[in-house]
Design a protein around this motif. Structure first.
Motif, PDB file in Angstrom:
ATOM      1  N   PHE A 111      10.541 -42.514  74.507  1.00 24.11           N
ATOM      2  CA  PHE A 111      10.208 -43.922  74.292  1.00 24.11           C
ATOM      3  C   PHE A 111      11.459 -44.709  73.900  1.00 24.11           C
ATOM      4  O   PHE A 111      11.741 -45.777  74.453  1.00 24.11           O
ATOM      5  CB  PHE A 111       9.130 -44.045  73.213  1.00 24.11           C
ATOM      6  N   ILE A 112      12.220 -44.182  72.951  1.00 27.07           N
ATOM      7  CA  ILE A 112      13.434 -44.867  72.493  1.00 27.07           C
ATOM      8  C   ILE A 112      14.450 -44.947  73.638  1.00 27.07           C
ATOM      9  O   ILE A 112      15.070 -45.988  73.853  1.00 27.07           O
ATOM     10  CB  ILE A 112      14.032 -44.168  71.262  1.00 27.07           C
ATOM     11  N   SER A 113      14.594 -43.853  74.390  1.00 23.32           N
ATOM     12  CA  SER A 113      15.528 -43.854  75.521  1.00 23.32           C
ATOM     13  C   SER A 113      15.121 -44.893  76.559  1.00 23.32           C
ATOM     14  O   SER A 113      15.974 -45.588  77.121  1.00 23.32           O
ATOM     15  CB  SER A 113      15.582 -42.473  76.173  1.00 23.32           C
ATOM     16  N   GLY A 114      13.826 -45.001  76.821  1.00 27.08           N
ATOM     17  CA  GLY A 114      13.336 -46.006  77.766  1.00 27.08           C
ATOM     18  C   GLY A 114      13.647 -47.414  77.295  1.00 27.08           C
ATOM     19  O   GLY A 114      14.037 -48.276  78.095  1.00 27.08           O
ATOM     20  N   MET A 115      13.475 -47.655  75.995  1.00 28.39           N
ATOM     21  CA  MET A 115      13.799 -48.976  75.445  1.00 28.39           C
ATOM     22  C   MET A 115      15.289 -49.268  75.606  1.00 28.39           C
ATOM     23  O   MET A 115      15.669 -50.369  75.993  1.00 28.39           O
ATOM     24  CB  MET A 115      13.406 -49.042  73.965  1.00 28.39           C
ATOM     25  N   VAL A 116      16.127 -48.269  75.324  1.00 33.38           N
ATOM     26  CA  VAL A 116      17.571 -48.454  75.458  1.00 33.38           C
ATOM     27  C   VAL A 116      17.927 -48.752  76.916  1.00 33.38           C
ATOM     28  O   VAL A 116      18.721 -49.653  77.197  1.00 33.38           O
ATOM     29  CB  VAL A 116      18.340 -47.225  74.929  1.00 33.38           C
ATOM     30  N   ARG A 117      17.327 -48.010  77.854  1.00 31.12           N
ATOM     31  CA  ARG A 117      17.579 -48.269  79.277  1.00 31.12           C
ATOM     32  C   ARG A 117      17.216 -49.698  79.652  1.00 31.12           C
ATOM     33  O   ARG A 117      17.957 -50.377  80.369  1.00 31.12           O
ATOM     34  CB  ARG A 117      16.780 -47.297  80.148  1.00 31.12           C
ATOM     35  N   ARG A 118      16.050 -50.171  79.194  1.00 32.92           N
ATOM     36  CA  ARG A 118      15.620 -51.537  79.519  1.00 32.92           C
ATOM     37  C   ARG A 118      16.569 -52.567  78.908  1.00 32.92           C
ATOM     38  O   ARG A 118      16.915 -53.560  79.549  1.00 32.92           O
ATOM     39  CB  ARG A 118      14.187 -51.761  79.050  1.00 32.92           C
ATOM     40  N   ILE A 119      17.002 -52.330  77.686  1.00 36.47           N
ATOM     41  CA  ILE A 119      17.940 -53.265  77.040  1.00 36.47           C
ATOM     42  C   ILE A 119      19.257 -53.288  77.798  1.00 36.47           C
ATOM     43  O   ILE A 119      19.805 -54.365  78.069  1.00 36.47           O
ATOM     44  CB  ILE A 119      18.150 -52.890  75.556  1.00 36.47           C
ATOM     45  N   LEU A 120      19.760 -52.128  78.166  1.00 31.65           N
ATOM     46  CA  LEU A 120      21.024 -52.076  78.907  1.00 31.65           C
ATOM     47  C   LEU A 120      20.892 -52.747  80.270  1.00 31.65           C
ATOM     48  O   LEU A 120      21.797 -53.460  80.702  1.00 31.65           O
ATOM     49  CB  LEU A 120      21.492 -50.629  79.059  1.00 31.65           C
ATOM     50  N   ALA A 121      19.753 -52.537  80.936  1.00 27.65           N
ATOM     51  CA  ALA A 121      19.532 -53.179  82.233  1.00 27.65           C
ATOM     52  C   ALA A 121      19.458 -54.692  82.074  1.00 27.65           C
ATOM     53  O   ALA A 121      20.022 -55.440  82.863  1.00 27.65           O
ATOM     54  CB  ALA A 121      18.250 -52.629  82.877  1.00 27.65           C
ATOM     55  N   TRP A 122      18.757 -55.134  81.038  1.00 25.01           N
ATOM     56  CA  TRP A 122      18.629 -56.551  80.776  1.00 25.01           C
ATOM     57  C   TRP A 122      19.998 -57.185  80.473  1.00 25.01           C
ATOM     58  O   TRP A 122      20.343 -58.232  80.997  1.00 25.01           O
ATOM     59  CB  TRP A 122      17.664 -56.768  79.612  1.00 25.01           C
ATOM     60  N   ARG A 123      20.779 -56.499  79.660  1.00 26.36           N
ATOM     61  CA  ARG A 123      22.119 -57.002  79.324  1.00 26.36           C
ATOM     62  C   ARG A 123      23.011 -57.025  80.548  1.00 26.36           C
ATOM     63  O   ARG A 123      23.822 -57.930  80.711  1.00 26.36           O
ATOM     64  CB  ARG A 123      22.758 -56.154  78.225  1.00 26.36           C
ATOM     65  N   TYR A 180      25.599 -28.512  75.007  1.00 25.96           N
ATOM     66  CA  TYR A 180      24.763 -28.761  76.183  1.00 25.96           C
ATOM     67  C   TYR A 180      23.913 -29.986  75.872  1.00 25.96           C
ATOM     68  O   TYR A 180      23.178 -30.000  74.887  1.00 25.96           O
ATOM     69  CB  TYR A 180      23.869 -27.552  76.468  1.00 25.96           C
ATOM     70  N   PHE A 181      24.018 -31.016  76.714  1.00 25.77           N
ATOM     71  CA  PHE A 181      23.318 -32.255  76.399  1.00 25.77           C
ATOM     72  C   PHE A 181      22.666 -32.849  77.644  1.00 25.77           C
ATOM     73  O   PHE A 181      23.038 -32.528  78.771  1.00 25.77           O
ATOM     74  CB  PHE A 181      24.274 -33.272  75.763  1.00 25.77           C
ATOM     75  N   ASP A 182      21.691 -33.717  77.409  1.00 28.13           N
ATOM     76  CA  ASP A 182      20.959 -34.398  78.474  1.00 28.13           C
ATOM     77  C   ASP A 182      21.670 -35.701  78.793  1.00 28.13           C
ATOM     78  O   ASP A 182      21.452 -36.715  78.142  1.00 28.13           O
ATOM     79  CB  ASP A 182      19.517 -34.646  78.025  1.00 28.13           C
ATOM     80  N   GLY A 183      22.508 -35.676  79.814  1.00 24.31           N
ATOM     81  CA  GLY A 183      23.259 -36.863  80.199  1.00 24.31           C
ATOM     82  C   GLY A 183      22.412 -37.957  80.816  1.00 24.31           C
ATOM     83  O   GLY A 183      22.888 -39.079  81.002  1.00 24.31           O
ATOM     84  N   SER A 184      21.146 -37.666  81.120  1.00 26.69           N
ATOM     85  CA  SER A 184      20.263 -38.701  81.658  1.00 26.69           C
ATOM     86  C   SER A 184      19.624 -39.527  80.544  1.00 26.69           C
ATOM     87  O   SER A 184      18.939 -40.505  80.805  1.00 26.69           O
ATOM     88  CB  SER A 184      19.171 -38.074  82.533  1.00 26.69           C
ATOM     89  N   CYS A 185      19.866 -39.151  79.308  1.00 26.54           N
ATOM     90  CA  CYS A 185      19.312 -39.844  78.142  1.00 26.54           C
ATOM     91  C   CYS A 185      20.390 -40.759  77.547  1.00 26.54           C
ATOM     92  O   CYS A 185      21.446 -40.278  77.128  1.00 26.54           O
ATOM     93  CB  CYS A 185      18.870 -38.795  77.113  1.00 26.54           C
ATOM     94  N   PRO A 186      20.150 -42.087  77.502  1.00 31.35           N
ATOM     95  CA  PRO A 186      21.176 -42.990  76.962  1.00 31.35           C
ATOM     96  C   PRO A 186      21.505 -42.718  75.498  1.00 31.35           C
ATOM     97  O   PRO A 186      22.653 -42.898  75.087  1.00 31.35           O
ATOM     98  CB  PRO A 186      20.591 -44.384  77.164  1.00 31.35           C
ATOM     99  N   LEU A 187      20.530 -42.273  74.711  1.00 31.51           N
ATOM    100  CA  LEU A 187      20.827 -41.934  73.318  1.00 31.51           C
ATOM    101  C   LEU A 187      21.775 -40.748  73.253  1.00 31.51           C
ATOM    102  O   LEU A 187      22.727 -40.740  72.463  1.00 31.51           O
ATOM    103  CB  LEU A 187      19.539 -41.594  72.568  1.00 31.51           C
TER     104      LEU A 187
END
Length: 132
Positions: free
Chosen positions: A115-127, A11-18
């Motif tokens: 916090f880490i997930s938010g950073m990953v989301r921003r990096i992916l959006a930026w890319r 069971y996992f949180d699919g809304s979390c990029p990590l």
């Protein structure tokens, strides 16, 4: 006594990029189909033992092949035990004191995960913007 289940359910949180990245890795490693994956962030997703979606997303949970619901480090160890390339890690976790240390590390990680997930989301959006 219930019969042993063949697969372990993750069971996992699919809304979390990590979480998405880690589950993607586990899916690729699971050549034998020993794991079943449930994204508890999806509306109507089944959760272990009827727990709330919010609680299921707050920690990593696995229903082991024998029916036990495991959480945190113990859940990771169950996954590792089902993946041939990771069985060594499951065996190492069985050594005295290792599982409690892993659980402590996991509990220390949980507060920084958003916090880490938010950073990953921003990096992916930026890319993604740079690729257009």
């Amino acid at each position: 006594m219930e019969p042993e289940l063949e697969k372990s359910t993750v069971y996992f949180d699919g809304s979390c990029p990590l979480c998405q990245a880690e589950i993607g890795y586990y899916r690729r490693e699971d050549q034998a189909g020993a794991l079943c994956f449930v994204d508890v962030s999806q509306p109507g997703a089944a959760t272990p033992d009827g727990m709330t979606c919010q609680r299921a997303m707050a920690r990593f949970h696995v229903r082991a092949h024998d029916g036990r619901v495991l959480s945190g480090a113990a859940a990771f160890v169950e996954v590792w035990s089902r993946l041939p390339n990771w069985r060594w890690a499951a065996r190492a976790a069985a050594l005295p004191g290792v599982l409690p240390a892993l659980e402590l590390g996991y509990r220390m990680f949980l507060p920084v995960r958003p916090f880490i997930s938010g950073m990953v989301r921003r990096i992916l959006a930026w890319r993604g913007r740079g690729q257009s």
